[in-house]
Design an enzyme around this catalytic site. Structure first.
Site, PDB file in Angstrom:
ATOM      1  N   SER A 184       0.798  -1.224   0.000  1.00  0.00           N
ATOM      2  CA  SER A 184       0.000   0.000   0.000  1.00  0.00           C
ATOM      3  C   SER A 184       0.832   1.276   0.000  1.00  0.00           C
ATOM      4  O   SER A 184       0.362   2.307  -0.468  1.00  0.00           O
ATOM      5  CB  SER A 184      -0.971  -0.004   1.173  1.00  0.00           C
ATOM      6  OG  SER A 184      -0.304  -0.267   2.373  1.00  0.00           O
ATOM      7  N   HIS A 212      -5.744  -3.568  -2.131  1.00  0.00           N
ATOM      8  CA  HIS A 212      -5.495  -2.557  -3.175  1.00  0.00           C
ATOM      9  C   HIS A 212      -5.455  -3.156  -4.578  1.00  0.00           C
ATOM     10  O   HIS A 212      -5.201  -2.435  -5.549  1.00  0.00           O
ATOM     11  CB  HIS A 212      -4.173  -1.824  -2.907  1.00  0.00           C
ATOM     12  CG  HIS A 212      -4.244  -0.883  -1.753  1.00  0.00           C
ATOM     13  ND1 HIS A 212      -4.790   0.380  -1.850  1.00  0.00           N
ATOM     14  CD2 HIS A 212      -3.861  -1.036  -0.459  1.00  0.00           C
ATOM     15  CE1 HIS A 212      -4.720   0.977  -0.667  1.00  0.00           C
ATOM     16  NE2 HIS A 212      -4.165   0.135   0.192  1.00  0.00           N
ATOM     17  N   LYS A 243     -12.649   0.035  -0.522  1.00  0.00           N
ATOM     18  CA  LYS A 243     -11.837   0.714  -1.546  1.00  0.00           C
ATOM     19  C   LYS A 243     -12.579   0.593  -2.886  1.00  0.00           C
ATOM     20  O   LYS A 243     -13.595   1.255  -3.063  1.00  0.00           O
ATOM     21  CB  LYS A 243     -10.423   0.129  -1.571  1.00  0.00           C
ATOM     22  CG  LYS A 243      -9.702   0.242  -0.211  1.00  0.00           C
ATOM     23  CD  LYS A 243      -8.231  -0.093  -0.304  1.00  0.00           C
ATOM     24  CE  LYS A 243      -7.577  -0.370   1.043  1.00  0.00           C
ATOM     25  NZ  LYS A 243      -7.534   0.761   1.975  1.00  0.00           N
TER      26      LYS A 243
HETATM   27  C1  PLP Z   1      -3.418  -3.917   2.468  1.00  0.00           C
HETATM   28  C2  PLP Z   1      -4.515  -3.460   3.376  1.00  0.00           C
HETATM   29  N1  PLP Z   1      -5.103  -4.351   4.181  1.00  0.00           N
HETATM   30  C3  PLP Z   1      -6.091  -3.993   5.020  1.00  0.00           C
HETATM   31  C4  PLP Z   1      -6.543  -2.693   5.076  1.00  0.00           C
HETATM   32  C5  PLP Z   1      -7.634  -2.335   6.027  1.00  0.00           C
HETATM   33  O1  PLP Z   1      -8.845  -2.302   5.336  1.00  0.00           O
HETATM   34  P1  PLP Z   1     -10.145  -1.827   6.089  1.00  0.00           P
HETATM   35  O2  PLP Z   1     -10.234  -0.349   5.919  1.00  0.00           O
HETATM   36  O3  PLP Z   1     -11.261  -2.557   5.412  1.00  0.00           O
HETATM   37  O4  PLP Z   1      -9.998  -2.258   7.517  1.00  0.00           O
HETATM   38  C6  PLP Z   1      -5.974  -1.731   4.252  1.00  0.00           C
HETATM   39  C7  PLP Z   1      -6.449  -0.331   4.328  1.00  0.00           C
HETATM   40  O5  PLP Z   1      -5.777   0.616   4.209  1.00  0.00           O
HETATM   41  C8  PLP Z   1      -4.928  -2.121   3.381  1.00  0.00           C
HETATM   42  O6  PLP Z   1      -4.333  -1.220   2.609  1.00  0.00           O
END
Ligand code: PLP
Length: 396
Positions: A184, A212, A243
């Site tokens: 990310s 992502h 997202k």
């Molecule tokens: C790779 C990754 N996993 C998990 C999450 C967390 O997602 P959520 O907002 O649904 O908790 C994110 C959010 O930024 C992310 O980028």
């Protein structure tokens, strides 16, 4: 009230402010879209949302949410196994499993929760966890909650180190390889073909968090597995509904039915926390339907990401390479990243700067996130503003 705690925290907050690293919020007064209304500023171009496919304000996604609200009320008022499983949960889970080509799927209120569910639930004292050093914070914290025999944190995408870690395991141990699909903060992809190959050689399980990648990568937006021709080949996928898939909230685990069944039995975020609100489940399902009916959104997103990279490079900036819709420009110092994002916002472009502790010291960055909702004019505006701001800060 404990005054000492308040004094200690005030002092720490004061230090953040003095260092220029204190984060302040910008309040939006319109739906998430390519352009939003910001309190005190008017219309600004958004270049840092996860609204990759532009579905957060799509009429069908919004209407499905309203329909869910009217049919099922505000929420479940219960966890799944008590009395919190509603028809939209099952419909969404079946849609997700079909979309991701897995046997089953189960949902959570966030991907953070999905990771906290899957990693500790599949880990016992005979398990070795192998995790990329740059995995998302939710994976790092989920590993902290787990009690494996051993943890191997391999340097980012260093598959020789991953192989060495696998080699050092006892043959009878369960081996969980955990990786982001798209990292990310960097926007690069996991080296999935080689990871799957290693997993097969060493009888390991592959868990990919494709938050992502889902909706972004692959010809039809099915994510990093589709990108690499590995659809149906990844043991377990986790991801977010917050997202590309509508942007509301929610997360999922998709994989074999036995995994989803076991998570329903054991995973603490599902056993001890309310289920996803049905309205959100309805919106997410509608988002998947729009994606399936309008695959051109995925190709537009890909084109837009390539155009922004080209425009930034043409202006003298050096965005990190990658196939994802995350386009970071490293500026170095955290305070510099925050100053650059302020300059950008002053020129009407909303893009967030990230610094320590989110990324390592000295690698602070401006992270552009591209959307299918952006037009060519939006991308030109963003790149021009970034080049001007970088010039002002002496970064060119
Ligand atoms: C790779 C990754 N996993 C998990 C999450 C967390 O997602 P959520 O907002 O649904 O908790 C994110 C959010 O930024 C992310 O980028």
């Amino acid at each position: 009230m404990n005054q000492r705690l308040v004094d200690d925290l005030s002092e720490e907050l004061g230090r953040l402010k003095a260092a220029g690293t204190y984060k302040s919020f910008n309040t939006l007064t319109s739906p998430m879209d390519a352009v939003v209304r910001m309190e005190g500023r008017g219309d600004v171009l958004v270049m840092s949302s996860n609204n990759y496919l532009g579905l957060a304000s799509h009429p069908e996604v919004v209407a499905a949410g309203i329909g869910g609200l009217q049919a099922y009320g505000a929420g479940t008022a219960s966890v799944r196994f008590i009395c919190g499983t509603f028809q939209p949960h099952l419909e969404l889970e079946s849609e997700l499993a079909g979309f991701l080509r897995t046997e089953a799927a189960t949902t959570y209120v966030s991907c953070w929760n999905a990771n906290e569910a899957v990693i500790p639930s599949l880990t016992d004292s005979n398990t070795v966890i192998l995790s990329d050093a740059l995995n998302h914070a939710s994976i790092i914290d989920s590993i902290r909650l787990s009690q494996p025999a051993r943890k191997v944190i391999y340097p980012h995408s260093d598959l020789a180190q991953l192989e060495a870690g696998l080699r050092s395991c006892d043959p009878g141990q369960r081996k969980l390889i955990i990786t982001d699909g798209v990292f990310s903060m960097e926007g690069d992809l996991a080296r999935l073909p080689e990871i799957v190959d290693l997993a097969r050689r060493f009888d390991a399980v592959v868990v990919v968090d494709d938050s992502h990648g889902c909706g972004v990568l692959g010809k039809t937006g099915r994510g990093v597995a589709e990108h690499f021709g590995l659809l149906g080949e990844i043991d377990i996928l986790t991801g977010t509904l917050g997202k590309a898939l509508g942007g509301a909230a929610g997360g999922y685990v998709a994989g074999p039915k036995a995994v989803c069944d076991m998570l329903t039995q054991r995973s603490r975020p599902q056993l001890f926390s309310n289920a996803l609100p049905p309205t959100v489940a309805c919106s997410a399902r509608a988002a998947i339907r729009v994606l399936l009916n309008e695959p051109e959104r995925v190709s537009r997103l890909r084109e837009n990401s390539a155009v922004l990279r080209d425009l930034l490079r043409a202006g003298g900036l050096n965005p990190l390479e990658g196939d994802s819709a995350i386009v970071p420009v490293i500026v170095g110092d955290t305070a510099l990243a925050i100053r650059m994002s302020k300059l950008l916002l002053d020129s009407g472009v909303f893009v967030t700067g990230f610094g320590f502790p989110v990324v390592p010291e000295g690698t602070a960055r401006i992270r552009f996130q591209v959307s299918a909702a952006h037009t060519r004019a939006h991308l030109e505006q963003a790149a021009a503003a970034a080049v001007t701001a970088a010039g002002t800060l002496g970064l060119l």
